[in-house]
Design a protein around this motif. Structure first.
Motif, PDB file in Angstrom:
ATOM      1  N   ALA A  18       0.836  -1.205   0.000  1.00 48.48           N
ATOM      2  CA  ALA A  18       0.000   0.000   0.000  1.00 48.48           C
ATOM      3  C   ALA A  18       0.870   1.254   0.000  1.00 48.48           C
ATOM      4  N   LYS A  19       1.951   1.202   0.742  1.00 48.50           N
ATOM      5  CA  LYS A  19       2.867   2.351   0.788  1.00 48.50           C
ATOM      6  C   LYS A  19       3.581   2.528  -0.553  1.00 48.50           C
ATOM      7  N   ASP A  20       4.111   1.420  -1.100  1.00 52.66           N
ATOM      8  CA  ASP A  20       4.848   1.497  -2.361  1.00 52.66           C
ATOM      9  C   ASP A  20       3.967   1.958  -3.521  1.00 52.66           C
ATOM     10  N   LEU A  21       2.708   1.503  -3.533  1.00 55.51           N
ATOM     11  CA  LEU A  21       1.805   1.837  -4.636  1.00 55.51           C
ATOM     12  C   LEU A  21       0.961   3.068  -4.338  1.00 55.51           C
ATOM     13  N   VAL A  55      -8.682  -2.711  -9.899  1.00 58.06           N
ATOM     14  CA  VAL A  55      -8.565  -1.828  -8.732  1.00 58.06           C
ATOM     15  C   VAL A  55      -7.431  -0.821  -8.906  1.00 58.06           C
ATOM     16  N   LEU A  56      -6.287  -1.280  -9.433  1.00 60.56           N
ATOM     17  CA  LEU A  56      -5.094  -0.435  -9.526  1.00 60.56           C
ATOM     18  C   LEU A  56      -5.060   0.332 -10.849  1.00 60.56           C
ATOM     19  N   SER A  57      -4.367   1.475 -10.811  1.00 60.09           N
ATOM     20  CA  SER A  57      -4.129   2.198 -12.058  1.00 60.09           C
ATOM     21  C   SER A  57      -3.066   1.437 -12.857  1.00 60.09           C
ATOM     22  N   LYS A  58      -2.876   1.813 -14.106  1.00 66.58           N
ATOM     23  CA  LYS A  58      -1.865   1.129 -14.937  1.00 66.58           C
ATOM     24  C   LYS A  58      -0.478   1.282 -14.324  1.00 66.58           C
ATOM     25  N   LYS A  59      -0.183   2.460 -13.809  1.00 67.74           N
ATOM     26  CA  LYS A  59       1.123   2.714 -13.196  1.00 67.74           C
ATOM     27  C   LYS A  59       1.287   1.856 -11.935  1.00 67.74           C
ATOM     28  N   GLN A  60       0.254   1.813 -11.096  1.00 69.06           N
ATOM     29  CA  GLN A  60       0.319   1.017  -9.867  1.00 69.06           C
ATOM     30  C   GLN A  60       0.459  -0.470 -10.182  1.00 69.06           C
ATOM     31  N   TYR A  61      -0.272  -0.927 -11.193  1.00 66.73           N
ATOM     32  CA  TYR A  61      -0.186  -2.346 -11.540  1.00 66.73           C
ATOM     33  C   TYR A  61       1.206  -2.680 -12.075  1.00 66.73           C
ATOM     34  N   ALA A  62       1.786  -1.775 -12.866  1.00 64.42           N
ATOM     35  CA  ALA A  62       3.139  -2.007 -13.381  1.00 64.42           C
ATOM     36  C   ALA A  62       4.143  -2.083 -12.230  1.00 64.42           C
ATOM     37  N   GLN A  63       3.987  -1.210 -11.233  1.00 67.65           N
ATOM     38  CA  GLN A  63       4.859  -1.251 -10.054  1.00 67.65           C
ATOM     39  C   GLN A  63       4.668  -2.559  -9.286  1.00 67.65           C
ATOM     40  N   TYR A  64       3.404  -2.962  -9.125  1.00 63.61           N
ATOM     41  CA  TYR A  64       3.106  -4.222  -8.430  1.00 63.61           C
ATOM     42  C   TYR A  64       3.764  -5.390  -9.162  1.00 63.61           C
ATOM     43  N   GLU A  65       3.617  -5.427 -10.467  1.00 64.57           N
ATOM     44  CA  GLU A  65       4.160  -6.531 -11.262  1.00 64.57           C
ATOM     45  C   GLU A  65       5.695  -6.556 -11.176  1.00 64.57           C
ATOM     46  N   ALA A  66       6.326  -5.395 -11.198  1.00 67.26           N
ATOM     47  CA  ALA A  66       7.788  -5.333 -11.086  1.00 67.26           C
ATOM     48  C   ALA A  66       8.238  -5.865  -9.717  1.00 67.26           C
ATOM     49  N   LYS A  67       7.537  -5.482  -8.664  1.00 64.04           N
ATOM     50  CA  LYS A  67       7.888  -5.962  -7.318  1.00 64.04           C
ATOM     51  C   LYS A  67       7.669  -7.469  -7.200  1.00 64.04           C
ATOM     52  N   ARG A  68       6.577  -7.975  -7.781  1.00 61.87           N
ATOM     53  CA  ARG A  68       6.294  -9.411  -7.744  1.00 61.87           C
ATOM     54  C   ARG A  68       7.391 -10.198  -8.453  1.00 61.87           C
ATOM     55  N   GLN A  69       7.806  -9.713  -9.612  1.00 59.40           N
ATOM     56  CA  GLN A  69       8.869 -10.400 -10.354  1.00 59.40           C
ATOM     57  C   GLN A  69      10.194 -10.358  -9.591  1.00 59.40           C
ATOM     58  N   GLU A  70      10.461  -9.250  -8.931  1.00 56.24           N
ATOM     59  CA  GLU A  70      11.685  -9.143  -8.125  1.00 56.24           C
ATOM     60  C   GLU A  70      11.664 -10.148  -6.976  1.00 56.24           C
ATOM     61  N   ARG A  71      10.510 -10.286  -6.311  1.00 55.10           N
ATOM     62  CA  ARG A  71      10.380 -11.271  -5.235  1.00 55.10           C
ATOM     63  C   ARG A  71      10.593 -12.685  -5.761  1.00 55.10           C
ATOM     64  N   ARG A 130      -4.589 -20.418 -13.328  1.00 59.27           N
ATOM     65  CA  ARG A 130      -5.903 -19.805 -13.490  1.00 59.27           C
ATOM     66  C   ARG A 130      -6.208 -18.877 -12.305  1.00 59.27           C
ATOM     67  N   ILE A 131      -5.877 -19.324 -11.099  1.00 56.52           N
ATOM     68  CA  ILE A 131      -6.105 -18.499  -9.905  1.00 56.52           C
ATOM     69  C   ILE A 131      -5.272 -17.222  -9.983  1.00 56.52           C
ATOM     70  N   GLN A 132      -4.005 -17.342 -10.395  1.00 60.71           N
ATOM     71  CA  GLN A 132      -3.139 -16.167 -10.501  1.00 60.71           C
ATOM     72  C   GLN A 132      -3.663 -15.190 -11.553  1.00 60.71           C
ATOM     73  N   GLU A 133      -4.117 -15.712 -12.696  1.00 60.70           N
ATOM     74  CA  GLU A 133      -4.664 -14.843 -13.747  1.00 60.70           C
ATOM     75  C   GLU A 133      -5.914 -14.115 -13.268  1.00 60.70           C
ATOM     76  N   SER A 134      -6.761 -14.828 -12.523  1.00 62.17           N
ATOM     77  CA  SER A 134      -7.965 -14.219 -11.971  1.00 62.17           C
ATOM     78  C   SER A 134      -7.597 -13.105 -10.982  1.00 62.17           C
ATOM     79  N   THR A 135      -6.615 -13.379 -10.151  1.00 62.25           N
ATOM     80  CA  THR A 135      -6.153 -12.370  -9.188  1.00 62.25           C
ATOM     81  C   THR A 135      -5.608 -11.155  -9.916  1.00 62.25           C
ATOM     82  N   ASN A 136      -4.792 -11.390 -10.943  1.00 61.49           N
ATOM     83  CA  ASN A 136      -4.228 -10.271 -11.702  1.00 61.49           C
ATOM     84  C   ASN A 136      -5.320  -9.430 -12.358  1.00 61.49           C
ATOM     85  N   LYS A 137      -6.335 -10.085 -12.897  1.00 63.38           N
ATOM     86  CA  LYS A 137      -7.440  -9.359 -13.536  1.00 63.38           C
ATOM     87  C   LYS A 137      -8.140  -8.473 -12.505  1.00 63.38           C
TER      88      LYS A 137
END
Length: 164
Positions: A64-67, A120-136, A108-115
């Protein structure tokens, strides 16, 4: 002779009763130890559950803080992750499922979660979320590779010391 037989019988009966009572006492001690072990395991499971919940909350707070999420969006994201967790737990509980089937269900569960997150998130927030997820994911893979490397080195050392 009768006195000796009587004395022998008396000694045997006392010895048997003593052995029986000490066996009963040792059985009671073992039972108590088993109960304590079960209680200890329950405590560990409870603490593990608390740690897991604390880690999830800490992760959500950091996300929440990062995004820069509003409290409303944070609640929505939290609900999405809770739904995902419940679906994953249900999938794990069906352990008899085929591995490839389980992998497809996880995807399928992950794709549903991402959708849902994209809604909920803006395009910028989702891109940040995806970058952090890939880093983890990269960090977890690195840790796994480090462990495998250490295991292989330890196995090699153990095998070579046996040959010596």
């Amino acid at each position: 002779m009768k006195k000796q037989l009587f004395s022998l019988a008396l000694l045997l009966s006392l010895g048997t009763s003593f052995a029986g009572s000490s066996f009963a006492a040792s059985t009671a001690v073992v039972g108590q130890e088993q109960r304590q072990d079960r209680e200890h395991d329950k405590d560990k499971d409870h603490k593990r559950g608390q740690r897991g919940a604390q880690n999830k909350q800490r992760h959500l707070d950091q996300l929440a803080k990062d995004l820069d999420l509003s409290s409303k969006d944070k609640g929505k994201v939290e609900k999405i992750f809770q739904e995902q967790q419940q679906q994953m737990q249900a999938l794990r509980s069906r352990s008899g499922a085929d591995r490839s089937q389980a992998m497809a269900e996880r995807k399928r569960i992950q794709e549903s979660t991402n959708k849902k997150l994209k809604d909920v998130l803006s395009k910028k927030q989702y891109a940040q979320y995806e970058a952090k997820r890939q880093e983890r994911q990269r960090q977890m893979a690195d840790r796994q590779n480090d462990r495998r490397g250490n295991d292989q080195r330890n196995n090699f050392r153990r095998d070579s010391s046996r040959r010596s």
